[in-house]
Design a protein around this motif. Structure first.
Motif, short mmCIF file in Angstrom:
data_model
loop_
_atom_site.label_atom_id
_atom_site.label_comp_id
_atom_site.label_asym_id
_atom_site.label_seq_id
_atom_site.Cartn_x
_atom_site.Cartn_y
_atom_site.Cartn_z
N GLY A 1 10.36 5.28 -5.14
CA GLY A 1 11.32 5.98 -4.31
C GLY A 1 11.76 5.15 -3.11
O GLY A 1 10.95 4.43 -2.51
N LEU A 2 13.04 5.26 -2.77
CA LEU A 2 13.57 4.52 -1.63
C LEU A 2 12.92 4.96 -0.32
O LEU A 2 12.75 4.16 0.60
CB LEU A 2 15.08 4.71 -1.55
N HIS A 3 12.53 6.23 -0.26
CA HIS A 3 11.88 6.70 0.97
C HIS A 3 10.57 5.97 1.22
O HIS A 3 10.21 5.68 2.37
CB HIS A 3 11.66 8.21 0.91
N ARG A 4 9.85 5.64 0.15
CA ARG A 4 8.59 4.90 0.33
C ARG A 4 8.84 3.45 0.73
O ARG A 4 8.14 2.91 1.60
CB ARG A 4 7.76 4.95 -0.95
N VAL B 1 12.76 4.58 13.52
CA VAL B 1 14.00 5.00 12.85
C VAL B 1 13.83 4.90 11.34
O VAL B 1 14.26 5.79 10.60
CB VAL B 1 15.18 4.13 13.32
N TYR B 2 13.20 3.83 10.87
CA TYR B 2 12.91 3.70 9.44
C TYR B 2 12.09 4.89 8.95
O TYR B 2 12.35 5.46 7.88
CB TYR B 2 12.12 2.42 9.18
N GLY B 3 11.05 5.24 9.71
CA GLY B 3 10.19 6.35 9.32
C GLY B 3 10.95 7.67 9.27
O GLY B 3 10.78 8.46 8.32
N LEU B 4 11.78 7.92 10.27
CA LEU B 4 12.58 9.15 10.30
C LEU B 4 13.53 9.18 9.11
O LEU B 4 13.69 10.21 8.45
CB LEU B 4 13.35 9.22 11.61
N LEU B 5 14.15 8.04 8.84
CA LEU B 5 15.09 7.97 7.71
C LEU B 5 14.37 8.22 6.39
O LEU B 5 14.91 8.89 5.50
CB LEU B 5 15.77 6.61 7.68
N ILE C 1 15.48 10.99 3.71
CA ILE C 1 15.81 10.67 2.31
C ILE C 1 14.92 11.46 1.37
O ILE C 1 15.37 11.98 0.35
CB ILE C 1 15.66 9.15 2.06
N GLY C 2 13.64 11.58 1.72
CA GLY C 2 12.73 12.35 0.89
C GLY C 2 13.14 13.81 0.80
O GLY C 2 12.96 14.47 -0.22
N ALA C 3 13.73 14.33 1.90
CA ALA C 3 14.10 15.74 1.94
C ALA C 3 15.49 16.01 1.37
O ALA C 3 15.71 17.00 0.68
CB ALA C 3 14.02 16.26 3.38
N PHE C 4 16.46 15.12 1.65
CA PHE C 4 17.85 15.42 1.33
C PHE C 4 18.50 14.43 0.36
O PHE C 4 19.68 14.57 0.04
CB PHE C 4 18.69 15.46 2.62
N LEU D 1 0.83 -1.21 0.00
CA LEU D 1 0.00 0.00 0.00
C LEU D 1 0.86 1.26 0.00
O LEU D 1 0.62 2.19 -0.78
CB LEU D 1 -0.92 -0.02 1.22
N ILE D 2 1.89 1.29 0.86
CA ILE D 2 2.73 2.47 0.99
C ILE D 2 3.56 2.70 -0.28
O ILE D 2 3.80 3.85 -0.68
CB ILE D 2 3.64 2.34 2.23
N THR D 3 3.98 1.62 -0.93
CA THR D 3 4.76 1.75 -2.17
C THR D 3 3.84 1.84 -3.39
O THR D 3 4.31 1.68 -4.52
CB THR D 3 5.73 0.58 -2.33
N ARG D 4 2.57 2.09 -3.18
CA ARG D 4 1.59 2.31 -4.25
C ARG D 4 1.45 1.11 -5.18
O ARG D 4 1.18 1.26 -6.37
CB ARG D 4 1.96 3.56 -5.05
N GLY D 5 1.68 -0.07 -4.64
CA GLY D 5 1.54 -1.29 -5.43
C GLY D 5 2.52 -1.37 -6.58
O GLY D 5 2.24 -2.00 -7.60
#
Length: 459
Positions: free
Chosen positions: A285-288, A103-107, A111-114, A61-65
């Protein structure tokens, strides 16, 4: 990227009979390893199946399938879960898993920002490779103890069962082809179980009791009630109060391991991208994908299951079958959830002798250690370079030797030990020693993509 010879693309929906068959294949591919982790850590295998299924659905779901990946129990967290459970019981391990998931969520946000380059500088192959070796070799004594000993005493009969299990698993890995070549762990467990029954080391009383409940049911309701039994979930605010258990000790035992599993996750995404022919690091995206992995681990922590991670076994299934449908992966996840609620399956899992699990663990833990060596080789790291030699040597000795640091936090003595300490020291050495470029070697797995500032190269 090569997209030739695709049997079924990512968003294709298979016909129902193929859907069931292909999904069961993925279930069997991950089954042996997924139940082994809770078996070693004292958690419920049934809960592990349910949490892996729910975690995989959340990931999709989070990776949009868009990423066909299955998530199962993480081997990297075996030692930390055991340590956290020893300190604060199963609830303590669940709190630690929850923090690792955060920690995964923070990372993912960072990653999404930087972008990704900064992460690669913190976790180059010269750090990650030796730490993965520590994961495997640090568990070696556990595997051998399970294989040889019963209640702390040597048993030649149990060791024979373990060696036969190991032999069956090796034969299946080397010589079986097609579908059976994808499930050597499961074949080893089944073969060892049968041999253990012949040797009289299998207690089937629980299986017999579950079967008797089914056949003695005198109504439809009783029949389904005997088949479907709720797993032994461990739920926060129901079975324990998180605020009373959370501590610096638990955080320092569990959280540093996320550095290793995140690096493994990145590697898995790159392999998946090559197999499927899409750059999953760029889209979605790796962040997803990291966020999905973290959410799956948090879901497991809410239920009492081990932390989750993407599974190489299922990537192997994708590579061989060329069936990339996320609907097949979702089907496997649903089957895992269903199996977790089937009482007789839970009883069969509980009846597996420790010698059988010890036998497959000898191979599995060795493979984990070898995969760390492979990371060093694939990235062409030069251990003749003094910097690389120092970092890898220190990580290996501290991690495998069981070194620990004890500090006093708010009046409480907290220990950072083993793999967690080795990971932190490895990161520190990599950041402070000169010549950082040598830590990446000449491979390209962890190199930044020259065409996109914030992405990682996938050929």
């Amino acid at each position: 990227m090569n997209q030739n010879n695709i049997a079924m693309d990512v968003h294709e929906v298979p016909k129902i009979h193929k859907w069931i068959t292909l999904s069961l294949q993925h279930l069997f591919a991950m089954f042996g390893a997924t139940i082994l982790v809770p078996f070693l850590t004292g958690l419920s295998p049934a809960v592990a199946l349910v949490s892996s299924g729910l975690g995989t659905l959340a990931y999709l779901l989070i990776t949009r399938g868009q990423i066909p990946a299955y998530l199962g129990s993480s081997f990297a967290f075996i030692a930390p879960v055991i340590a956290a459970s020893a300190a604060s019981g199963v609830p303590g391990a669940m709190i630690g898993s929850f923090l690792a998931g955060l920690v995964y969520g923070l990372l993912a946000l960072l990653i999404g920002a930087f972008g990704l380059d900064w992460l690669m500088k913190v976790l180059p192959p010269i750090v990650v490779g030796p730490v993965i070796v520590v994961i495997g070799l640090g568990l070696a004594s556990t595997a051998v103890d399970m294989a040889m000993n019963v209640d702390g005493a040597y048993s030649s009969k149990h060791f024979t069962v373990a060696l036969v299990t190991l032999a069956i698993t090796i034969v299946a890995s080397l010589f079986f082809k097609g579908f059976f070549g994808l499930i050597p762990i499961l074949i080893g467990i089944v073969g060892g179980y049968v041999f253990g029954m012949i040797q009289g080391v299998v207690d089937t009383s629980g299986v017999q009791a579950a079967w008797n409940d089914i056949i003695s049911a005198d109504s439809i309701g009783a029949f389904f009630g005997a088949i479907f039994i709720a797993p032994d979930f461990v739920v926060p605010f129901v079975h324990y109060s998180p605020l009373e258990i959370i501590s610096w000790e638990i955080a320092l035992i569990m959280v540093p391991v996320a550095a290793v599993t995140i690096a493994e996750h990145i590697g898995d995404q790159m392999v998946l991208s090559k197999v499927v022919g899409r750059n999953f690091v760029k889209k979605p995206g790796l962040h997803r994908s990291i966020l999905g992995d973290g959410v799956a681990t948090i879901i497991a922590s809410f239920l009492g299951g081990p932390p989750n991670t993407t599974y190489g076994e299922n990537i192997g299934v994708l590579a061989i079958t060329r069936v990339f449908s996320v609907f097949v992966i979702a089907g496997a996840a649903c089957f895992a959830i269903l199996f977790g609620f089937v009482g007789i399956i839970t009883a069969v899992i509980a009846s597996i002798p420790t010698a059988v699990m010890g036998g497959v663990s000898i191979l599995l833990f060795g493979i984990i250690a070898s995969s760390g060596l492979r990371m060093l080789i694939d990235n062409q790291l030069d251990l003749g370079d003094k910097r690389n030699l120092i970092i890898s040597s220190v990580i290996l000795v501290i991690g495998i030797g069981g070194a620990l640091v004890q500090i006093n936090v708010a009046g409480v003595d907290v220990q950072v030990a083993g793999m967690a300490l080795a990971t932190l020291i490895g990161i520190f050495l990599n950041l402070v020693l000169p010549g950082k470029e040598s830590g990446f070697g000449n491979g390209n797995m962890f190199q930044a993509d020259p065409d996109t500032e914030n992405e990682t190269q996938v050929e």
